[in-house]
Design a protein around this motif. Sequence first.
Motif, PDB file in Angstrom:
ATOM      1  N   ASP A   1       0.823  -1.217   0.000  1.00 55.83           N
ATOM      2  CA  ASP A   1       0.000   0.000   0.000  1.00 55.83           C
ATOM      3  C   ASP A   1       0.860   1.271   0.000  1.00 55.83           C
ATOM      4  O   ASP A   1       0.352   2.362   0.223  1.00 55.83           O
ATOM      5  CB  ASP A   1      -0.959  -0.005   1.187  1.00 55.83           C
ATOM      6  CG  ASP A   1      -0.247   0.071   2.530  1.00 55.83           C
ATOM      7  OD1 ASP A   1       1.009   0.142   2.580  1.00 55.83           O
ATOM      8  OD2 ASP A   1      -0.943   0.041   3.564  1.00 55.83           O
ATOM      9  N   THR A   2       2.157   1.135  -0.218  1.00 59.37           N
ATOM     10  CA  THR A   2       3.182   2.187  -0.254  1.00 59.37           C
ATOM     11  C   THR A   2       3.512   2.792   1.109  1.00 59.37           C
ATOM     12  O   THR A   2       4.246   3.775   1.171  1.00 59.37           O
ATOM     13  CB  THR A   2       2.879   3.323  -1.267  1.00 59.37           C
ATOM     14  OG1 THR A   2       1.798   4.112  -0.799  1.00 59.37           O
ATOM     15  CG2 THR A   2       2.614   2.777  -2.662  1.00 59.37           C
ATOM     16  N   SER A   3       3.015   2.217   2.195  1.00 55.54           N
ATOM     17  CA  SER A   3       3.424   2.695   3.518  1.00 55.54           C
ATOM     18  C   SER A   3       4.843   2.216   3.805  1.00 55.54           C
ATOM     19  O   SER A   3       5.280   1.179   3.306  1.00 55.54           O
ATOM     20  CB  SER A   3       2.461   2.188   4.597  1.00 55.54           C
ATOM     21  OG  SER A   3       2.485   0.773   4.656  1.00 55.54           O
ATOM     22  N   ALA A   4       5.566   2.993   4.603  1.00 53.97           N
ATOM     23  CA  ALA A   4       6.951   2.663   4.938  1.00 53.97           C
ATOM     24  C   ALA A   4       6.995   1.506   5.933  1.00 53.97           C
ATOM     25  O   ALA A   4       6.190   1.434   6.867  1.00 53.97           O
ATOM     26  CB  ALA A   4       7.645   3.883   5.530  1.00 53.97           C
ATOM     27  N   VAL A   5       7.958   0.605   5.722  1.00 53.59           N
ATOM     28  CA  VAL A   5       8.190  -0.525   6.620  1.00 53.59           C
ATOM     29  C   VAL A   5       9.675  -0.530   6.956  1.00 53.59           C
ATOM     30  O   VAL A   5      10.517  -0.391   6.064  1.00 53.59           O
ATOM     31  CB  VAL A   5       7.798  -1.864   5.943  1.00 53.59           C
ATOM     32  CG1 VAL A   5       8.152  -3.049   6.838  1.00 53.59           C
ATOM     33  CG2 VAL A   5       6.313  -1.878   5.596  1.00 53.59           C
ATOM     34  N   THR A   6       9.978  -0.688   8.249  1.00 50.84           N
ATOM     35  CA  THR A   6      11.367  -0.747   8.702  1.00 50.84           C
ATOM     36  C   THR A   6      11.601  -2.070   9.428  1.00 50.84           C
ATOM     37  O   THR A   6      10.655  -2.798   9.735  1.00 50.84           O
ATOM     38  CB  THR A   6      11.697   0.405   9.660  1.00 50.84           C
ATOM     39  OG1 THR A   6      10.949   0.227  10.863  1.00 50.84           O
ATOM     40  CG2 THR A   6      11.383   1.768   9.043  1.00 50.84           C
ATOM     41  N   LEU A   7      12.846  -2.357   9.732  1.00 50.01           N
ATOM     42  CA  LEU A   7      13.183  -3.557  10.504  1.00 50.01           C
ATOM     43  C   LEU A   7      12.466  -3.540  11.852  1.00 50.01           C
ATOM     44  O   LEU A   7      11.961  -4.556  12.313  1.00 50.01           O
ATOM     45  CB  LEU A   7      14.698  -3.656  10.700  1.00 50.01           C
ATOM     46  CG  LEU A   7      15.183  -4.885  11.467  1.00 50.01           C
ATOM     47  CD1 LEU A   7      14.939  -6.152  10.657  1.00 50.01           C
ATOM     48  CD2 LEU A   7      16.662  -4.739  11.793  1.00 50.01           C
ATOM     49  N   ALA A   8      12.376  -2.372  12.464  1.00 48.28           N
ATOM     50  CA  ALA A   8      11.750  -2.244  13.791  1.00 48.28           C
ATOM     51  C   ALA A   8      10.274  -2.656  13.788  1.00 48.28           C
ATOM     52  O   ALA A   8       9.738  -3.035  14.831  1.00 48.28           O
ATOM     53  CB  ALA A   8      11.891  -0.815  14.302  1.00 48.28           C
ATOM     54  N   ASP A   9       9.618  -2.609  12.629  1.00 51.18           N
ATOM     55  CA  ASP A   9       8.210  -2.978  12.561  1.00 51.18           C
ATOM     56  C   ASP A   9       7.965  -4.452  12.895  1.00 51.18           C
ATOM     57  O   ASP A   9       6.838  -4.827  13.215  1.00 51.18           O
ATOM     58  CB  ASP A   9       7.626  -2.665  11.177  1.00 51.18           C
ATOM     59  CG  ASP A   9       7.515  -1.172  10.937  1.00 51.18           C
ATOM     60  OD1 ASP A   9       7.333  -0.405  11.915  1.00 51.18           O
ATOM     61  OD2 ASP A   9       7.621  -0.757   9.767  1.00 51.18           O
ATOM     62  N   SER A  10       9.003  -5.265  12.820  1.00 47.54           N
ATOM     63  CA  SER A  10       8.851  -6.687  13.154  1.00 47.54           C
ATOM     64  C   SER A  10       9.709  -7.075  14.360  1.00 47.54           C
ATOM     65  O   SER A  10       9.996  -8.244  14.581  1.00 47.54           O
ATOM     66  CB  SER A  10       9.188  -7.564  11.947  1.00 47.54           C
ATOM     67  OG  SER A  10      10.493  -7.274  11.477  1.00 47.54           O
ATOM     68  N   LYS A  11      10.097  -6.079  15.154  1.00 43.68           N
ATOM     69  CA  LYS A  11      10.931  -6.325  16.334  1.00 43.68           C
ATOM     70  C   LYS A  11      10.251  -7.334  17.254  1.00 43.68           C
ATOM     71  O   LYS A  11       9.041  -7.361  17.388  1.00 43.68           O
ATOM     72  CB  LYS A  11      11.185  -5.025  17.090  1.00 43.68           C
ATOM     73  CG  LYS A  11      12.136  -5.209  18.258  1.00 43.68           C
ATOM     74  CD  LYS A  11      12.970  -3.978  18.476  1.00 43.68           C
ATOM     75  CE  LYS A  11      13.982  -4.164  19.570  1.00 43.68           C
ATOM     76  NZ  LYS A  11      15.135  -4.931  19.157  1.00 43.68           N
ATOM     77  N   GLY A  12      11.049  -8.187  17.863  1.00 39.38           N
ATOM     78  CA  GLY A  12      10.528  -9.197  18.772  1.00 39.38           C
ATOM     79  C   GLY A  12      10.158 -10.494  18.082  1.00 39.38           C
ATOM     80  O   GLY A  12       9.772 -11.462  18.724  1.00 39.38           O
ATOM     81  N   LYS A  13      10.284 -10.519  16.772  1.00 43.15           N
ATOM     82  CA  LYS A  13      10.021 -11.733  15.999  1.00 43.15           C
ATOM     83  C   LYS A  13      11.295 -12.161  15.281  1.00 43.15           C
ATOM     84  O   LYS A  13      12.175 -11.340  15.008  1.00 43.15           O
ATOM     85  CB  LYS A  13       8.935 -11.489  14.946  1.00 43.15           C
ATOM     86  CG  LYS A  13       7.562 -11.214  15.542  1.00 43.15           C
ATOM     87  CD  LYS A  13       6.525 -11.147  14.437  1.00 43.15           C
ATOM     88  CE  LYS A  13       5.143 -10.958  14.993  1.00 43.15           C
ATOM     89  NZ  LYS A  13       4.557 -12.174  15.531  1.00 43.15           N
ATOM     90  N   VAL A  14      11.368 -13.433  14.961  1.00 40.60           N
ATOM     91  CA  VAL A  14      12.436 -13.909  14.089  1.00 40.60           C
ATOM     92  C   VAL A  14      12.035 -13.534  12.672  1.00 40.60           C
ATOM     93  O   VAL A  14      10.880 -13.700  12.282  1.00 40.60           O
ATOM     94  CB  VAL A  14      12.600 -15.442  14.235  1.00 40.60           C
ATOM     95  CG1 VAL A  14      13.576 -15.983  13.196  1.00 40.60           C
ATOM     96  CG2 VAL A  14      13.051 -15.789  15.652  1.00 40.60           C
ATOM     97  N   ARG A  15      12.979 -12.998  11.903  1.00 40.31           N
ATOM     98  CA  ARG A  15      12.702 -12.597  10.527  1.00 40.31           C
ATOM     99  C   ARG A  15      13.516 -13.423   9.555  1.00 40.31           C
ATOM    100  O   ARG A  15      14.729 -13.558   9.730  1.00 40.31           O
ATOM    101  CB  ARG A  15      13.066 -11.120  10.302  1.00 40.31           C
ATOM    102  CG  ARG A  15      12.001 -10.143  10.693  1.00 40.31           C
ATOM    103  CD  ARG A  15      11.972  -9.560  12.068  1.00 40.31           C
ATOM    104  NE  ARG A  15      13.039  -9.634  13.014  1.00 40.31           N
ATOM    105  CZ  ARG A  15      13.583  -8.582  13.607  1.00 40.31           C
ATOM    106  NH1 ARG A  15      13.227  -7.365  13.313  1.00 40.31           N
ATOM    107  NH2 ARG A  15      14.487  -8.743  14.543  1.00 40.31           N
ATOM    108  N   ILE A  16      12.848 -13.976   8.565  1.00 41.14           N
ATOM    109  CA  ILE A  16      13.535 -14.521   7.397  1.00 41.14           C
ATOM    110  C   ILE A  16      13.330 -13.476   6.311  1.00 41.14           C
ATOM    111  O   ILE A  16      12.191 -13.164   5.953  1.00 41.14           O
ATOM    112  CB  ILE A  16      12.952 -15.868   6.940  1.00 41.14           C
ATOM    113  CG1 ILE A  16      13.127 -16.944   8.012  1.00 41.14           C
ATOM    114  CG2 ILE A  16      13.613 -16.307   5.621  1.00 41.14           C
ATOM    115  CD1 ILE A  16      12.466 -18.270   7.661  1.00 41.14           C
ATOM    116  N   ILE A  17      14.429 -12.909   5.830  1.00 45.48           N
ATOM    117  CA  ILE A  17      14.336 -11.934   4.755  1.00 45.48           C
ATOM    118  C   ILE A  17      14.806 -12.625   3.479  1.00 45.48           C
ATOM    119  O   ILE A  17      15.976 -12.976   3.335  1.00 45.48           O
ATOM    120  CB  ILE A  17      15.169 -10.673   5.053  1.00 45.48           C
ATOM    121  CG1 ILE A  17      14.696 -10.026   6.361  1.00 45.48           C
ATOM    122  CG2 ILE A  17      15.058  -9.689   3.882  1.00 45.48           C
ATOM    123  CD1 ILE A  17      15.489  -8.802   6.772  1.00 45.48           C
ATOM    124  N   SER A  18      13.857 -12.842   2.601  1.00 50.66           N
ATOM    125  CA  SER A  18      14.087 -13.509   1.327  1.00 50.66           C
ATOM    126  C   SER A  18      14.194 -12.425   0.260  1.00 50.66           C
ATOM    127  O   SER A  18      13.235 -11.690   0.024  1.00 50.66           O
ATOM    128  CB  SER A  18      12.905 -14.446   1.044  1.00 50.66           C
ATOM    129  OG  SER A  18      12.959 -14.958  -0.258  1.00 50.66           O
TER     130      SER A  18
END
Length: 166
Positions: A33-50
């Motif tokens: 939706d063109t909103s900004a997303v940063t690493l902090a938006d998923s803080k506290g979770k394990v992230r797989i960045i593909s």
Amino acid sequence: MPNVTFKGNPVTVLGNEVKVGDQAPDFTVLANDTSAVTLADSKGKVRIISVVPSVDTGTCDAQTRRFNEEAAKLGNAVVLTISVDLPFAQGRWCAANGIENVQTLSDHRELSFATAYGVHVKELRLLARSVFVIDANDKVVYVQYVPEMTEHPDYEAAIEAAKSVL
């Protein structure tokens, strides 16, 4: 920087190489939706960045589908698929392909992620295929820069790395 080829031809990869043990660099990318997303938006979770060059290609499509399947089994983890595809195109592709467990994100505007993670392919203005696993405390626990951009990453190794820090 990692040595990367595209269809057998060497390409120039720009940005900062990320290594296991590093604190994960922040970035700003765009949601569908063109909103900004940063690493902090998923803080506290394990992230797989593909990271994929474009969801509209066969290998990238398969990579996104595979991580979409795995994401449903990973509990406190999120899968972020990042490319330079436009946010609207990513949204259409996800809707057409039933992709519901992966968040597709676009780095087309600033190449913020590309620079922070060392995946900007200069000649093509695409992202080099790669996978990063970041734990809930923003520590990098797995990195794979795929040497040939048309080949698949090591799915099992990335998934095992994510499971090991869940």
